[in-house]
Design a protein around this motif. Structure first.
Motif, PDB file in Angstrom:
ATOM      1  N   HIS A 103       0.882  -1.166   0.000  1.00 40.79           N
ATOM      2  CA  HIS A 103       0.000   0.000   0.000  1.00 40.79           C
ATOM      3  C   HIS A 103       0.918   1.213   0.000  1.00 40.79           C
ATOM      4  N   GLY A 104       0.632   2.188  -0.851  1.00 41.11           N
ATOM      5  CA  GLY A 104       1.544   3.309  -1.027  1.00 41.11           C
ATOM      6  C   GLY A 104       1.537   4.323   0.093  1.00 41.11           C
ATOM      7  N   ASP A 176       3.508 -19.198  -4.498  1.00 47.26           N
ATOM      8  CA  ASP A 176       4.362 -19.995  -3.628  1.00 47.26           C
ATOM      9  C   ASP A 176       4.917 -19.218  -2.447  1.00 47.26           C
ATOM     10  N   ALA A 177       4.947 -17.895  -2.526  1.00 44.75           N
ATOM     11  CA  ALA A 177       5.543 -17.082  -1.475  1.00 44.75           C
ATOM     12  C   ALA A 177       4.918 -15.693  -1.483  1.00 44.75           C
ATOM     13  N   ILE A 178       5.020 -15.027  -0.338  1.00 45.78           N
ATOM     14  CA  ILE A 178       4.533 -13.659  -0.178  1.00 45.78           C
ATOM     15  C   ILE A 178       5.733 -12.755   0.077  1.00 45.78           C
ATOM     16  N   HIS A 179       5.783 -11.654  -0.665  1.00 47.41           N
ATOM     17  CA  HIS A 179       6.884 -10.696  -0.591  1.00 47.41           C
ATOM     18  C   HIS A 179       6.279  -9.338  -0.247  1.00 47.41           C
ATOM     19  N   LEU A 180       6.647  -8.763   0.872  1.00 44.20           N
ATOM     20  CA  LEU A 180       6.127  -7.455   1.253  1.00 44.20           C
ATOM     21  C   LEU A 180       7.012  -6.349   0.680  1.00 44.20           C
ATOM     22  N   ALA A 181       6.370  -5.307   0.169  1.00 39.64           N
ATOM     23  CA  ALA A 181       7.098  -4.149  -0.355  1.00 39.64           C
ATOM     24  C   ALA A 181       7.504  -3.272   0.829  1.00 39.64           C
ATOM     25  N   GLY A 182       8.629  -3.600   1.430  1.00 35.01           N
ATOM     26  CA  GLY A 182       9.037  -2.944   2.668  1.00 35.01           C
ATOM     27  C   GLY A 182       9.881  -1.702   2.480  1.00 35.01           C
ATOM     28  N   ILE A 187       3.999   2.100   2.503  1.00 33.06           N
ATOM     29  CA  ILE A 187       3.461   2.196   3.853  1.00 33.06           C
ATOM     30  C   ILE A 187       4.303   1.436   4.872  1.00 33.06           C
ATOM     31  N   VAL A 188       4.917   0.308   4.462  1.00 32.28           N
ATOM     32  CA  VAL A 188       5.734  -0.450   5.412  1.00 32.28           C
ATOM     33  C   VAL A 188       6.954   0.365   5.811  1.00 32.28           C
TER      34      VAL A 188
END
Length: 438
Positions: A103-104, A176-182, A187-188
């Motif tokens: 989320h931006g 197969d996997a989750i990648h968070l835009a950190g 927002i992270v």
């Protein structure tokens, strides 16, 4: 066997090698052709042998939060279910696929895109805290437009649940996997960064938000491998006093590994959306291309303001020249302190360089922009026995700037495309000795 061809396990998921396509903006949206566009963009990397293909940042809510035009939203389970066509295509080549969730926040289009703001006058940015003073100054000067909604504690919990729900939809669709835009000022990063986060509740500690997202994903999506980017705000301008240092980033990584994140992607970043993300040359060709002039004017609020943005882009290009493997040192520092795989990206351009990084600085290497010019790049790199293969990408950034107008991410530099075409004629992108379903 070299390190690049060695398999790697991330959170119980076995990858066939240590080369990955890093997340890129696909500009696929959510229209009738979205799935077809994503397959067209992502399948070539899998067919060419990439151990992992990362879909670019996707938005976990149905309204707001897009950092650029054409981003795909993954809040709707019916739409995400259709993405099984994509995951099946990736799996058919023996590769694995991760989806990046984002989320931006303050970086969303409702902040910077004049045409989007005009069409959506009631949209507010989600904010961790009140926007920092440099951003408020840009708002007063008319370059940005802030009408930020600072999330309550309850709303932060709901945002984390949205990440969990989108992750569950993705797993059901075969990801197969989750990648968070950190990083990249999403927002992270805004939760993690002292530049953005001045909260007084439990989320004053930004890692607490990532812990909550972890718990929501585990509750809703099970033990799917989970990774995130982690920023060190080492590239922020000197006047920014409150920022994440490299030491801070290492400590955050230690905590995330303890929480249960299965892999980490440490990156040097700024607190602003600038060329520290895509280091290299000033994209002269892209800014001067008449095809995009009106799009720039719509995005930035007129031709004059677009010219000012271009000037700022030029100034940034002087400060953020291309630096090979610019995240290697940070990755090495993190790798010494944690026991989970470390993924390195950012300025990695040569096969020999990959071999030097693996085992010392990281456990897996990735690239992003070079795939715009060479969608089947892994075949060249994995087929290299001499270790001297280099990508054709020249880091000119002509691929990136038109994305502000909604144009897809493709290589637009004739000399680079010519070289890729020559390699294709020579059979450099043919993958030998592998079946379709490995």
């Amino acid at each position: 066997m070299s390190r690049l061809e060695n398999p790697l396990e991330i959170g119980g998921l076995t990858l066939s090698n240590r080369l990955y396509r890093a997340p890129l903006l696909e500009c696929a949206g959510n229209g009738d052709d979205a799935v077809e566009t994503l397959v067209s963009d992502l399948e070539p990397a899998a067919a060419a042998g990439a151990g992992l293909v990362c879909q670019g940042a996707t938005i976990v809510r149905g309204e707001g939060g897009c950092a650029a035009p054409g981003m795909t939203r993954v809040h709707d389970p019916e739409f995400v279910a259709e993405l099984s066509t994509l995951t099946d295509a990736i799996h058919a080549h023996g590769s694995r696929i991760a989806i990046q969730l984002e989320h931006g926040g303050l970086r969303s289009m409702e902040t910077w895109h004049a045409g989007y703001r005009q069409a959506n006058p009631n949209l507010q940015q989600l904010a961790v805290s009140r926007p920092p003073w440099p951003l408020r100054l840009l708002d007063r000067l008319g370059f940005l437009s802030y009408d930020a909604h600072v999330m309550t504690t309850e709303e932060v919990y709901e945002l984390a649940a949205d990440f969990g729900r989108s992750a569950a939809y993705a797993v059901d669709a075969g990801y197969d996997a989750i990648h968070l835009a950190g990083a990249n000022m999403g927002i992270v990063q805004q939760f993690l960064s002292p530049f953005y986060n001045c909260r007084v509740d439990e989320f004053r500690d930004g890692v607490r938000f990532l812990e909550l997202v972890h718990d929501e994903i585990r509750k809703r999506a099970g033990d799917v491998p989970l990774m995130t980017k982690v920023p060190a705000e080492t590239e922020a301008p000197p006047f920014v006093r409150s920022r994440l240092s490299a030491v801070d980033a290492v400590r955050i990584c230690e905590r995330l590994a303890g929480i249960g994140y299965d892999a980490l992607v440490p990156v040097n970043a700024s607190v602003f959306w600038d060329m520290s993300i895509v280091r290299g040359e000033f994209p002269t060709r892209a800014w001067r291309d008449e095809r995009y002039r009106e799009g720039y004017a719509e995005a930035f609020g007129g031709r004059g303001r677009a010219a000012l943005v271009a000037f700022g882009n030029w100034v940034e290009s002087l400060a953020y020249d291309f630096d090979p493997a610019w995240n290697a040192g940070l990755c090495r520092a993190v790798r010494k302190r944690v026991d989970v795989p470390i993924l390195a990206e950012g300025g990695i351009r040569e096969r020999g360089e990959m071999e030097r990084l693996l085992g010392r600085d990281c456990d897996m290497v990735g690239m992003a922009r070079p795939f715009y010019a060479e969608p089947e790049l892994p075949a060249r790199l994995l087929g290299d026995t001499a270790g001297d293969t280099r990508v054709v990408c020249e880091n000119c950034n002509n691929c990136a700037v038109p994305q502000a107008t909604g144009e897809p991410g493709v290589c637009r530099t004739p000399e680079v495309l010519k070289r890729a075409g020559e390699l294709r004629k020579q059979g450099a992108y043919e993958r030998h000795g592998h079946s379709e379903a490995e």
